[in-house]
Design a protein around this motif. Structure first.
Motif, PDB file in Angstrom:
ATOM      1  N   UNK A  69       0.898  -1.550  -0.626  1.00  0.00           N
ATOM      2  CA  UNK A  69      -0.143  -0.299  -0.096  1.00  0.00           C
ATOM      3  C   UNK A  69       1.116   1.468  -0.003  1.00  0.00           C
ATOM      4  N   UNK A  70       2.076   1.514   1.090  1.00  0.00           N
ATOM      5  CA  UNK A  70       3.065   2.968   1.320  1.00  0.00           C
ATOM      6  C   UNK A  70       3.424   2.483  -0.424  1.00  0.00           C
ATOM      7  N   UNK A  71       4.066   1.305  -1.582  1.00  0.00           N
ATOM      8  CA  UNK A  71       4.180   1.924  -2.310  1.00  0.00           C
ATOM      9  C   UNK A  71       3.430   2.379  -3.620  1.00  0.00           C
ATOM     10  N   UNK A  72       2.613   2.119  -3.736  1.00  0.00           N
ATOM     11  CA  UNK A  72       1.097   2.081  -4.289  1.00  0.00           C
ATOM     12  C   UNK A  72       0.874   3.954  -4.208  1.00  0.00           C
ATOM     13  N   UNK A  73       0.998   4.152  -2.610  1.00  0.00           N
ATOM     14  CA  UNK A  73       0.769   5.724  -2.591  1.00  0.00           C
ATOM     15  C   UNK A  73       1.811   6.132  -3.277  1.00  0.00           C
ATOM     16  N   UNK A  84      -8.019   7.964  -3.315  1.00  0.00           N
ATOM     17  CA  UNK A  84      -8.541   6.745  -3.746  1.00  0.00           C
ATOM     18  C   UNK A  84      -7.979   5.741  -3.943  1.00  0.00           C
ATOM     19  N   UNK A  85      -6.700   5.480  -3.600  1.00  0.00           N
ATOM     20  CA  UNK A  85      -5.820   4.273  -2.896  1.00  0.00           C
ATOM     21  C   UNK A  85      -5.881   4.002  -1.459  1.00  0.00           C
ATOM     22  N   UNK A  86      -6.051   4.673  -0.685  1.00  0.00           N
ATOM     23  CA  UNK A  86      -6.395   4.804   0.957  1.00  0.00           C
ATOM     24  C   UNK A  86      -8.533   4.352   0.850  1.00  0.00           C
ATOM     25  N   UNK A  87      -8.864   4.908   0.524  1.00  0.00           N
ATOM     26  CA  UNK A  87     -10.336   4.618   0.171  1.00  0.00           C
ATOM     27  C   UNK A  87     -10.756   3.630   0.224  1.00  0.00           C
ATOM     28  N   UNK A  88     -10.125   3.182  -1.527  1.00  0.00           N
ATOM     29  CA  UNK A  88     -10.502   2.419  -2.205  1.00  0.00           C
ATOM     30  C   UNK A  88      -9.998   0.496  -1.463  1.00  0.00           C
ATOM     31  N   UNK A  89      -8.958   1.200  -0.322  1.00  0.00           N
ATOM     32  CA  UNK A  89      -8.610  -0.700   0.342  1.00  0.00           C
ATOM     33  C   UNK A  89      -9.428  -1.246   1.008  1.00  0.00           C
TER      34      UNK A  89
END
Length: 202
Positions: A69-73, A84-89
């Motif tokens: 997740x950190x890498x994606x952010x 959206x990455x945070x909410x989508x998780x």
């Protein structure tokens, strides 16, 4: 709380959710959970008062960002994508376990507020509020309401659509509906929109 306590609590949640998913919430007993985790009932009740109390910790597993997740952010191309990455998780997590378990989570909180849907979750606020502010400053979202107001509205949209998803027995694409509603809320410019990607994943 010691590391052993944290590990045991997480193991109980993991095993219980998998059993609920396989057999249905009402068909799983506390004995079943204890046998799956290889613990005594006394240990279970040390961590949780009941199955409903356990469901109150439904989102615990998404609170800690893993390395992926950190890498994606860090690799996101703009601040709206980070939001959206945070909410989508969170949305992915509900989809992973299905609408039947989420129904039980809502029921448990309707019977007694377990804090599962608290808007004051410190970690999520700490993650989202500064990113929302940066997104506004960079023009990646055009709604200039306070980050706190946008965060609260985001939570209400996600929870409200999740309720409708449960009512309709998972009969629509929860994630895409949430994304389109959030893009309308934040007034995301077309060049930053994620709607035409696969659930907002580039």
């Amino acid at each position: 709380m010691s590391m052993n306590e944290i590990t045991t609590s997480e193991r109980i949640i993991d095993c219980a959710l998998e059993l609920f998913k396989q057999r249905g919430f009402d068909n799983v007993t506390i004995n079943d959970i204890c046998n799956a985790v290889n613990i005594t009932k006394r240990t279970f009740y040390y961590h949780f008062k009941s199955k409903d109390d356990l469901l109150g910790k439904f989102y615990t597993k998404v609170y800690d960002l893993n390395k992926q997740s950190i890498s994606r952010l860090l690799s996101a191309s703009n601040f709206w994508e980070q939001i959206w990455i945070i909410v989508g998780d969170y949305v992915d997590y509900t989809i992973q376990y299905g609408h039947e378990i989420l129904k039980q989570v809502f029921k448990a909180n309707l019977n007694e507020n377990k804090g599962t849907f608290s808007l004051e979750d410190a970690l999520v606020q700490q993650l989202l509020l500064p990113i929302i502010k940066k997104a506004q400053e960079a023009g990646h979202v055009r709604n200039q309401s306070s980050p706190e107001s946008l965060y609260e509205a985001t939570c209400h949209i996600v929870i409200g659509i999740a309720v409708m998803w449960c009512i309709h027995n998972g009969g629509f694409d929860e994630k895409s509906i949430i994304l389109s509603n959030l893009e309308a809320l934040f007034d995301v410019p077309p060049e930053f929109s994620l709607i035409n990607t696969t659930h907002g994943k580039k």
